[in-house]
Design a protein around this motif. Structure first.
Motif, PDB file in Angstrom:
ATOM      1  N   HIS A 149       0.833  -1.203   0.000  1.00  0.00           N
ATOM      2  CA  HIS A 149       0.000   0.000   0.000  1.00  0.00           C
ATOM      3  C   HIS A 149       0.873   1.260   0.000  1.00  0.00           C
ATOM      4  O   HIS A 149       2.004   1.248   0.472  1.00  0.00           O
ATOM      5  N   ALA A 150       0.298   2.360  -0.520  1.00  0.00           N
ATOM      6  CA  ALA A 150       1.018   3.640  -0.616  1.00  0.00           C
ATOM      7  C   ALA A 150       2.320   3.460  -1.383  1.00  0.00           C
ATOM      8  O   ALA A 150       3.388   3.895  -0.954  1.00  0.00           O
ATOM      9  N   THR A 173      -0.723  -0.135  -4.397  1.00  0.00           N
ATOM     10  CA  THR A 173      -1.924   0.697  -4.419  1.00  0.00           C
ATOM     11  C   THR A 173      -1.499   2.137  -4.203  1.00  0.00           C
ATOM     12  O   THR A 173      -0.482   2.419  -3.560  1.00  0.00           O
ATOM     13  N   CYS A 180       0.001   5.963  -9.357  1.00  0.00           N
ATOM     14  CA  CYS A 180       0.143   4.581  -9.831  1.00  0.00           C
ATOM     15  C   CYS A 180       1.202   4.493 -10.925  1.00  0.00           C
ATOM     16  O   CYS A 180       2.026   3.566 -10.939  1.00  0.00           O
ATOM     17  N   CYS A 191      -0.198  -1.428 -10.374  1.00  0.00           N
ATOM     18  CA  CYS A 191      -0.578  -0.525  -9.281  1.00  0.00           C
ATOM     19  C   CYS A 191      -2.044  -0.166  -9.448  1.00  0.00           C
ATOM     20  O   CYS A 191      -2.506   0.167 -10.546  1.00  0.00           O
ATOM     21  N   TYR A 194      -6.836   3.060  -5.668  1.00  0.00           N
ATOM     22  CA  TYR A 194      -7.877   2.676  -4.715  1.00  0.00           C
ATOM     23  C   TYR A 194      -9.031   3.674  -4.682  1.00  0.00           C
ATOM     24  O   TYR A 194     -10.098   3.387  -4.135  1.00  0.00           O
ATOM     25  N   TRP A 199      -9.978  -2.419  -4.940  1.00  0.00           N
ATOM     26  CA  TRP A 199      -8.601  -2.919  -4.967  1.00  0.00           C
ATOM     27  C   TRP A 199      -8.497  -4.370  -4.505  1.00  0.00           C
ATOM     28  O   TRP A 199      -7.628  -5.110  -4.976  1.00  0.00           O
ATOM     29  N   VAL A 215       1.285  -9.064   2.493  1.00  0.00           N
ATOM     30  CA  VAL A 215       0.828  -7.682   2.385  1.00  0.00           C
ATOM     31  C   VAL A 215       1.699  -6.825   3.288  1.00  0.00           C
ATOM     32  O   VAL A 215       1.931  -7.180   4.454  1.00  0.00           O
ATOM     33  N   ASP A 217       1.608  -3.128   4.794  1.00  0.00           N
ATOM     34  CA  ASP A 217       0.557  -2.120   4.947  1.00  0.00           C
ATOM     35  C   ASP A 217       0.949  -1.078   5.988  1.00  0.00           C
ATOM     36  O   ASP A 217       0.985  -1.366   7.183  1.00  0.00           O
ATOM     37  N   VAL A 219      -0.801   1.859   5.958  1.00  0.00           N
ATOM     38  CA  VAL A 219      -1.971   2.734   5.993  1.00  0.00           C
ATOM     39  C   VAL A 219      -2.764   2.517   7.279  1.00  0.00           C
ATOM     40  O   VAL A 219      -3.238   3.459   7.911  1.00  0.00           O
ATOM     41  N   THR A 223      -7.273   0.104   5.526  1.00  0.00           N
ATOM     42  CA  THR A 223      -6.942  -0.977   4.592  1.00  0.00           C
ATOM     43  C   THR A 223      -6.802  -2.343   5.253  1.00  0.00           C
ATOM     44  O   THR A 223      -6.660  -3.349   4.561  1.00  0.00           O
ATOM     45  N   SER A 227      -6.880  -5.892   3.326  1.00  0.00           N
ATOM     46  CA  SER A 227      -5.569  -6.522   3.144  1.00  0.00           C
ATOM     47  C   SER A 227      -5.619  -8.000   3.506  1.00  0.00           C
ATOM     48  O   SER A 227      -5.032  -8.842   2.819  1.00  0.00           O
TER      49      SER A 227
END
Length: 328
Positions: A149-150, A173, A180, A191, A194, A199, A215, A217, A219, A223, A227
């Motif tokens: 993510h991010a 994402t 992206c 990518c 979202y 996603w 994953v 993550d 965020v 998420t 996830s």
């Protein structure tokens, strides 16, 4: 160096307006310490968490966890650094937003000549984070698939390149088509925007319904549940940040229901607490950057006195790549 140095402090937790520029005392290094004269300082989400009180601190306190500069004085017992060395670090305690400081030496690393001070200030916390995500958290090998993510942020762009350099498929994402595209330019296999796509469904489509091995993550709350739904059975969820807020409590039984999943919540500072381990991790990071496998992209620069605006931009997710505070 005697007297004081311009330093960003907080006297109470709050928004960016809580950040103040003050003349802060700078003394002599004691045993196991160095004094470093900064050239640039890095900006990270953990700084916002500490400023807001999500990660409370005893106040008043200086902020900042990452910087680069020149070693100005060395205390007794410090063997890996000398006066005049170029150096960079990601380390506790907070206090990196300043012209100079005295600090523990163990996590301060000699910066190779091939890496600029700006790159050094921008890369340490984020780059060492990527190192532990890919090499110290769960076994990863060429051919594995990671959801990140991010992916267009500071950690994300390093992760995209790192994954590509090791043959790992990274699905990212991000919050816009432009972000992206940036992630894919830096090595992401795909990518997902979202803001416009489901996603979770897209990850399943991209993995032929199987899900991803891991994953990563940062965020957090927004998420986390999705996830988990992106993981294949026995997959690993690495929750390493809270950009959208802290993850709510959840029933561990959900992990069994979704395929005997694993979840971990690591921090960089646990991984680098040991001096030798920290220096080894930094050596791998420096190698990636010096070889060109990982390029440090600095998209935002703010003078030290504009630190409040830097925090606003970061929290509004209007940044890409790395953000630094400049001192010259």
């Amino acid at each position: 160096m005697a007297g004081t140095a311009r330093t960003v402090i907080i006297e109470e937790h709050g928004g960016p307006e809580a950040l103040k520029l003050a003349d802060w005392p700078v003394g002599e290094p004691g045993p196991g310490e160095v004094r470093i004269r900064h050239k640039a300082c890095g900006l990270n989400f953990i700084d916002c968490y500490q400023r807001s009180g999500l990660y409370p601190m005893t106040l008043p306190h200086a902020l900042g966890m990452e910087a680069s500069g020149v070693i100005d004085a060395v205390g007794e017992g410090v063997a890996h650094l000398e006066v005049g060395d170029r150096a960079a670090y990601a380390a506790a305690p907070p206090g990196a937003y300043c012209e100079a400081r005295v600090m523990p030496a163990a996590q301060v690393c000699r910066l190779p000549d091939a890496i600029s001070f700006e790159e050094g200030a921008a890369m340490m916390l984020k780059g060492l984070t990527v190192q532990y995500l890919f090499h110290r958290t769960t076994p990863l090998q060429a051919g594995d698939t990671v959801l990140f993510h991010a992916a267009a942020g500071g950690v994300g762009l390093i992760a995209c390149q790192w994954a590509k350099s090791e043959g790992i498929r990274l699905i990212g994402t991000a919050g816009s088509d432009e972000k992206c595209a940036l992630a894919m330019e830096h090595g992401a296999d795909a990518c997902i925007n979202y803001a416009t796509e489901d996603w979770v469904a897209k990850v399943r489509e991209l993995t032929d319904g199987k899900g991803v091995d891991v994953v990563m993550d940062s965020v957090g709350k927004a998420t986390f549940e999705g996830s988990l739904d992106c993981l294949k059975p026995l997959g690993m969820m690495i929750s390493f940040g809270n950009a959208s807020g802290a993850v709510d409590a959840f029933n561990l039984g959900v992990l069994a229901q979704k395929g005997s999943l694993k979840v971990t919540r690591p921090t960089l500072f646990t991984h680098i607490a040991d001096h030798g381990t920290c220096q080894s991790m930094a050596g791998m990071l420096f190698g990636k950057v010096s070889s060109g496998e990982v390029k440090i992209r600095i998209d935002q620069r703010f003078p030290l006195e504009d630190v409040a605006e830097a925090h606003r931009v970061l929290e509004a997710r209007r940044t890409t790549g790395q953000t630094i505070l400049t001192l010259e």
